[in-house]
Scaffold this active site. Structure first.
Site, mmCIF file in Angstrom:
data_model
loop_
_atom_site.group_PDB
_atom_site.id
_atom_site.type_symbol
_atom_site.label_atom_id
_atom_site.label_comp_id
_atom_site.label_asym_id
_atom_site.label_seq_id
_atom_site.Cartn_x
_atom_site.Cartn_y
_atom_site.Cartn_z
ATOM 1 N N LYS A 1 12.477 -5.840 8.084
ATOM 2 C CA LYS A 1 12.790 -5.925 6.654
ATOM 3 C C LYS A 1 14.291 -5.721 6.444
ATOM 4 C CE LYS A 1 9.006 -4.820 3.513
ATOM 5 N NZ LYS A 1 8.478 -3.828 2.564
ATOM 6 N N ARG B 1 -7.405 -5.288 -10.800
ATOM 7 C CA ARG B 1 -8.103 -5.579 -9.554
ATOM 8 C C ARG B 1 -9.259 -4.617 -9.301
ATOM 9 N NH1 ARG B 1 -4.014 -6.920 -4.836
ATOM 10 N NH2 ARG B 1 -5.312 -8.766 -4.678
ATOM 11 N N GLU C 1 -6.877 -1.164 -4.538
ATOM 12 C CA GLU C 1 -7.165 -0.550 -5.837
ATOM 13 C C GLU C 1 -8.652 -0.290 -6.033
ATOM 14 O OE1 GLU C 1 -3.251 -2.608 -6.099
ATOM 15 O OE2 GLU C 1 -5.241 -3.204 -5.387
#
Length: 645
Positions: free
Chosen positions: A282, A396, A368
């Site tokens: 990253k 969600r 979630e």
């Protein structure tokens, strides 16, 4: 001097570039991404990490005929630059500019709209099945990060894809797991060897031959597969994906263009389900992002040279910060309080809680649904879970909220961050639907604070209730009001009257209270005297106060939610249920559409939800009604009186 990127108008042009030119192109892409994000903010670290992978994908495959599906879309900036959008790239994430995420309406190279995690493999399976049903011939590739692989949807899709064994390539972009140099080199060698066309075809032929050998063939094949799996497992994590029915390849260096090209060229010839495990870093190529990838995952404007984030609105504490400090404070007083989030400890303000209460904090990953049912289990055993999620991500877990929490009347507190418009991430992240989708659930108390001080009291209120509660608040800083040191629960279902006027009333919820007061002050200068009510509770409503204000004959409801099914609708329902007639009601909120990207202030002004826009809408609503023969007023205009049956 013109660079290589300047001459790229479509990805097919990459096929004519030399290896050296491809490497130069990678540097130019990184420079453009960093420069634009320094000005606009954005998902810097994820996009910098996949530059070489993006180049390799577009070099080997033929987009848009071949479908490339990006998961979440945080990493798609290089893709946008290579697919005809470099001239508009400076408008990234701005009002009227290009989106920070792939969007089908923006380019044929964007196969699928994304913005929420873990969807790419499911969509990819859909693309692959559709291709085969239409008897077409193209490749389908999905790029999913290791973080997104914590979402259950990804594994549901892997299970289905492996069973179907369609021609599908899943690329696992792994920027978290580490692997030593020696093991990595050996894995690269193994992966490159097993992807060669000769080895792949020979393996398939041998399997087919052994399947046909009577009596002993299947046994020999099982032994051979065990030996192959044992070898892979010794050096790689491939066993998991092989168990799903995928041919596993990797890990390979995601920044090594020659290795990427060779692997993808080989895989291009496959006709079954394949997973390529790619290791990336990253923020690669920008030292500040490499040093702090979490900060640069999604960052505001920053200084290009130093990487220092430029300060936004100063002064008041953020709502997120106030929530985090308050829940930590309350946890000292009540050891039943536990905090749960879904891969967002920093974004939800729970990092201080996590450091202080290590055994009472749970980051469940991008899951979630699990977060909510996990909280329900804790609540059933006497704990007081606080589930902190963004409004758009709570969507969600709606079934779990309904079925596992509210149906059982369990005392789970939902701390709903990023309610209302959130800014430059756009429609996938705006939290303008939660009042509508939560209001219909029985037994759920719903609150919204007018400022950061009221947020403290509402959290105490939620945690004092015997059943579930939702507390929603916006992204950004508070108003800078004094903060009470003694916190007390609020009376349930009771609002507060802030201003009193004879000509009507504005009933505002949450952060719309302050612009309501400002609009009322502006209207008072014109001789229009309006009451201002801070609703506090969306459910249950303060019926007595609202009905008393309705006696003026004119009500304005104000919310940072869509008007369909929201707070204003609740007020209309109250009037209808109580048989109240002769009241003109103006509902102000967001219209029945997906709100575009832009700064929060820009969007509120564009939808006339700032003080000036609210005042203007009220002035228009107070004009004499048009004749009945004229066109009906659109949504957001006054609702005409209706006779009751």
């Amino acid at each position: 001097m013109a660079g290589i990127l300047d001459g790229i108008t479509e990805p097919s042009q990459l096929k004519a570039l030399s290896l050296r030119e491809l490497e130069t192109l990678a540097e130019e892409l990184r420079a453009r991404i960093i420069e634009t994000c320094a000005a606009n903010g954005g998902h810097v670290a994820p996009s910098l990490g996949v530059v070489e992978l993006t180049i390799a994908l577009h070099r080997v495959f033929d987009s848009p005929k071949d479908k490339i599906v990006w998961d979440v879309g945080h990493q798609a900036y290089a893709h946008k630059l290579l697919t005809g959008r470099k001239e508009r790239f400076s408008t990234l994430r701005t009002l009227g500019g290009i989106s920070g995420f792939p969007k089908r309406c923006e380019s044929p190279h964007d196969s699928f709209d994304v913005g929420h995690s873990s969807t790419s493999i499911s969509a990819g399976v859909g693309f692959a099945v559709a291709r085969d049903l239409k008897k077409e011939h193209n490749k389908v590739l999905t790029v999913i990060g290791d973080g997104a692989m914590t979402g259950g949807l990804a594994f549901e899709a892997l299970n289905h894809a492996g069973e179907l064994n369609k021609d599908l390539v899943v690329i696992l972009n792994d920027n978290e797991m580490s692997i030593s140099e020696n093991v990595g080199a050996l894995s690269n060698l193994l992966s490159r060897t097993i992807t060669s066309e000769y080895v792949h075809r020979a393996k398939k032929d041998l399997e087919a031959f052994l399947e046909g050998v009577p009596m002993f063939g299947r046994s020999v094949l099982k032994i051979a597969k065990r030996a192959e799996e044992s070898l892979k497992t010794l050096f790689t994590p491939g066993m998991l994906f092989e168990a799903f029915g995928f041919e596993y390849i990797g890990p390979i260096d995601g920044h090594d263009i020659p290795k990427l090209l060779e692997t993808l060229e080989n895989v291009k010839r496959f006709d079954d389900a394949v997973l390529i495990h790619v290791l990336t870093r990253k923020g690669k190529g920008y030292p500040p992002a490499e040093a702090n990838p979490s900060l640069f995952h999604g960052v505001g404007p920053f200084d290009l040279k130093t990487g220092k984030v430029l300060k936004g609105k100063g002064g008041a504490a953020s709502y997120t910060g106030v929530f985090g400090e308050t829940v930590k404070r309350l946890a000292h007083e009540d050891d039943r309080i536990v905090a749960i989030t879904a891969a967002m400890p920093d974004g939800t303000g729970l990092t201080p809680f996590a450091k202080e209460f290590t055994d009472r904090f749970f980051d469940v990953g991008i899951a979630e649904q699990h977060a909510i049912t996990f909280a329900a289990g804790l609540a059933a055993e006497g704990f007081r879970p606080v589930v902190a999620l963004y409004s758009s991500f709570l969507q969600r877990g709606y079934d779990q909220l309904f079925h596992d929490v509210c149906l059982q009347d369990l005392p789970v507190t939902f701390a709903i961050d990023r309610a209302g418009v959130v800014g430059n991430d756009g429609p996938t992240h705006h939290g303008v639907f939660d009042l509508s989708y939560l209001r219909a659930v029985p037994g759920l108390t719903i609150m919204a604070p007018k400022d950061e001080n009221e947020l403290q009291h509402m959290l105490v209120t939620a945690l004092s209730l015997p059943g579930p509660a939702a507390l929603r608040y916006p992204r950004g800083n508070g108003l800078g009001v004094p903060m009470d040191q003694i916190l007390k629960p609020l009376p349930i279902g009771r609002g507060e009257l802030l201003e009193k006027g004879k000509d009507g009333a504005i009933i505002a919820v949450g952060t719309m209270v302050q612009p309501a007061r400002e609009a009322a002050a502006a209207l008072a200068a014109d001789g229009i005297e309006l009451s201002v009510m801070n609703a506090r509770f969306v459910k249950p409503l303060d019926a007595d106060l609202i009905l008393s204000l309705a006696e003026t004959g004119f009500l304005v409801t104000l919310e940072d939610n869509v008007v369909q099914g929201g707070f204003g609708t609740a007020v209309l329902e109250l009037l209808e249920e109580r048989g109240v007639t002769g009241v003109k009601v103006l509902r102000l909120g967001y219209p029945d559409r997906f709100v575009e990207q832009g700064e929060q202030a820009e969007l509120k002004a564009a939808y006339r939800l700032d003080a000036a826009g609210i005042a203007a809408s009220i002035r228009e609503a107070r004009r004499p009604a048009p004749a009945r023969s004229e066109a009906a007023a659109p949504v957001g205009e006054p609702v005409p009186d209706q006779p009751h049956a």
